[in-house]
Write an enzyme that holds these catalytic residues in place. Structure first.
Site, short mmCIF file in Angstrom:
data_model
loop_
_atom_site.label_atom_id
_atom_site.label_comp_id
_atom_site.label_asym_id
_atom_site.label_seq_id
_atom_site.Cartn_x
_atom_site.Cartn_y
_atom_site.Cartn_z
N GLY A 11 85.83 -88.31 67.66
CA GLY A 11 85.65 -87.46 68.84
C GLY A 11 86.94 -87.32 69.62
O GLY A 11 87.63 -88.31 69.86
N ARG A 72 85.52 -85.67 61.57
CA ARG A 72 84.84 -86.89 61.11
C ARG A 72 84.66 -86.66 59.60
O ARG A 72 83.80 -85.91 59.18
CB ARG A 72 83.48 -87.04 61.80
CG ARG A 72 83.57 -87.18 63.34
CD ARG A 72 82.22 -87.58 63.91
NE ARG A 72 82.11 -87.35 65.34
CZ ARG A 72 82.47 -88.23 66.29
NH1 ARG A 72 83.00 -89.38 65.94
NH2 ARG A 72 82.29 -87.95 67.56
N ASP A 103 86.24 -96.35 67.15
CA ASP A 103 85.89 -97.38 66.16
C ASP A 103 85.83 -96.84 64.73
O ASP A 103 86.29 -97.50 63.80
CB ASP A 103 84.61 -98.13 66.55
CG ASP A 103 83.40 -97.23 66.65
OD1 ASP A 103 83.57 -96.01 66.79
OD2 ASP A 103 82.27 -97.76 66.60
N THR A 126 89.15 -92.64 72.94
CA THR A 126 87.72 -92.28 72.93
C THR A 126 87.22 -92.29 74.36
O THR A 126 87.60 -93.18 75.14
CB THR A 126 86.87 -93.23 72.07
OG1 THR A 126 85.49 -93.02 72.37
CG2 THR A 126 87.18 -94.71 72.32
N ASP A 128 84.37 -93.14 75.21
CA ASP A 128 83.30 -94.14 75.33
C ASP A 128 83.73 -95.48 75.94
O ASP A 128 82.89 -96.24 76.41
CB ASP A 128 82.69 -94.43 73.96
CG ASP A 128 81.93 -93.24 73.40
OD1 ASP A 128 81.57 -92.35 74.19
OD2 ASP A 128 81.70 -93.21 72.19
N ASP A 130 84.48 -98.11 74.43
CA ASP A 130 83.73 -99.18 73.77
C ASP A 130 84.56 -99.98 72.77
O ASP A 130 84.03 -100.44 71.76
CB ASP A 130 82.51 -98.57 73.06
CG ASP A 130 82.89 -97.51 72.04
OD1 ASP A 130 84.06 -97.06 72.06
OD2 ASP A 130 82.04 -97.14 71.23
N ARG A 172 76.44 -93.19 72.93
CA ARG A 172 75.31 -93.49 72.04
C ARG A 172 75.03 -94.99 72.01
O ARG A 172 73.90 -95.42 72.00
CB ARG A 172 75.65 -93.05 70.62
CG ARG A 172 75.08 -91.71 70.28
CD ARG A 172 75.33 -91.39 68.84
NE ARG A 172 76.76 -91.28 68.55
CZ ARG A 172 77.29 -90.37 67.78
NH1 ARG A 172 76.53 -89.48 67.21
NH2 ARG A 172 78.59 -90.32 67.54
O1 F6P Z 1 82.42 -91.13 70.53
C1 F6P Z 1 82.57 -90.12 71.43
C2 F6P Z 1 81.31 -89.30 71.59
O2 F6P Z 1 81.56 -88.29 72.54
C3 F6P Z 1 80.05 -90.10 71.96
O3 F6P Z 1 79.97 -90.43 73.33
C4 F6P Z 1 78.97 -89.17 71.50
O4 F6P Z 1 77.78 -89.88 71.27
C5 F6P Z 1 79.56 -88.59 70.24
O5 F6P Z 1 80.97 -88.68 70.37
C6 F6P Z 1 79.19 -87.17 69.94
O6 F6P Z 1 79.75 -86.80 68.71
P1 F6P Z 1 79.89 -85.31 68.17
O7 F6P Z 1 80.88 -84.60 69.02
O8 F6P Z 1 80.35 -85.46 66.76
O9 F6P Z 1 78.53 -84.70 68.30
#
Ligand code: F6P
Length: 322
Positions: A11, A72, A103, A126, A128, A130, A172
């Site tokens: 992300g 991804r 991660d 990120t 997050d 985390d 998440r």
């Molecule tokens: O890891 C970053 C994040 O924004 C999370 O907070 C979220 O759950 C996820 O990515 C969403 O991913 P995507 O943009 O692939 O839907």
């Protein structure tokens, strides 16, 4: 090392560009060539490489997203995909990598090093927050401020209509955004994956708030706090105690925008430190900031060890919601 690759993956996060800029400019100042790898691991497999000079990273410190793009990659999760990526890295003469991401990015980096002995250092990018080994990840501060701005606006309409608003923020598996946004936004309840908060508790909290004379409330819900998210949680709470409620899912708005000063400074510092660490011969680590100082953490610890949420902040938010 004479040539180093840099990429962003997973992300996107505001401040990634500031980190790329720092990597490129620190390495160029130390006479190391820099190659930008487009679209994270997907671009690595496809050999999407571009030379980056200090001029190529001009005017990006203030831009959200990532000029290198991101992805991804499913192919990179296979040994064949990683072997192809390693082949492309060797073909381009790249001797080490700076990986900017979260991660998933670091798990990929660990595998690439184990299977193909490529030296890699990580920069935590990120929203997050985390990752173990850094107090803050790049992008977190901007995401919190973006969500907070939205909550302040929602509070206006919540108060005018005397409604309860459930606001879902990203995260998440981690509640760092929800916790900071909840405290700073004066939320009545904060639901986090780390502290299970069910519909019973929320319904009771709304009832108590009304009894105290509150005519509107803000409930901040982390994406992963309840199966089905804020919408399901609100409906379940309304079954227990009826109230006029609305749901706002902030979603990807939290991932965009110009990085805050905090994120730009953090990204500049960690990007430069990552370049310096790699050139000095250390790899397999993530660069982080702990209590204001640069800290090195093995990549495996950064992804495996759990960074706890600050329980004091959580308790404080509860007390101040009186
Ligand atoms: O890891 C970053 C994040 O924004 C999370 O907070 C979220 O759950 C996820 O990515 C969403 O991913 P995507 O943009 O692939 O839907």
């Amino acid at each position: 090392m004479k040539k180093i690759g840099v990429f962003t993956s997973g992300g996107d996060a505001p401040g990634m560009n500031a980190a790329v800029r720092a990597v490129v400019r620190w390495l160029s100042a130390n006479e190391v060539e820099v190659v930008g790898i487009k679209r994270g691991y997907a671009g690595m497999i496809d050999g999407e490489f571009v030379a980056l000079t200090p001029r190529d990273v001009a005017n990006i410190i203030q831009r959200g997203g990532t000029i290198l793009r991101t992805a991804r990659s499913k192919a990179f999760m296979t040994p064949e995909g990683r072997a192809e990526a390693a082949k492309q890295i060797a073909k381009a003469g790249i001797e080490g990598l700076v990986a900017i991401g979260g991660d998933g990015t670091f798990r990929g980096a660990i595998k690439l090093t184990q299977e193909h002995r490529i030296p890699i250092v990580g920069v935590p990018g990120t929203i997050d927050n985390d990752l173990y080994g850094t107090d803050f990840t790049i992008g977190f501060d901007t995401a919190v401020n973006t969500a907070l701005d939205a909550i302040d606006r929602i509070r206006d309409t919540a108060a005018s209509h005397e409604r309860v608003f459930f606001i879902e923020v990203m995260g998440r598996h981690a509640g760092f955004i929800a916790l900071n946004v909840g405290l700073a936004g004066g939320a009545e309840v904060i639901a986090l994956p780390e502290v299970p908060t069910g519909p019973d508790e929320i319904a009771e909290q709304i009832r108590v708030s009304e009894a105290k004379g509150k005519s509107s409330s803000i409930i901040v819900v982390a994406e992963g706090a309840y199966p089905g998210g804020a919408d399901t949680l609100m409906r379940a709470a309304q079954e227990i105690y009826p109230f006029e409620g609305r749901v706002t899912v902030l979603g990807h708005i939290q991932r965009g925008g110009s990085p805050t000063a905090h994120d730009r400074v953090l990204a500049s510092r960690l990007g430069a430190a990552a370049a310096e660490t790699l050139v000095a011969g250390t790899s397999g680590v993530m660069l982080g900031e702990v209590e204001g100082e640069i800290a090195l953490t093995p990549l495996a610890d950064a992804v495996e060890k759990r960074k706890p949420i600050n329980r004091d902040l959580y308790e404080l938010a509860g007390v101040l919601a009186e």
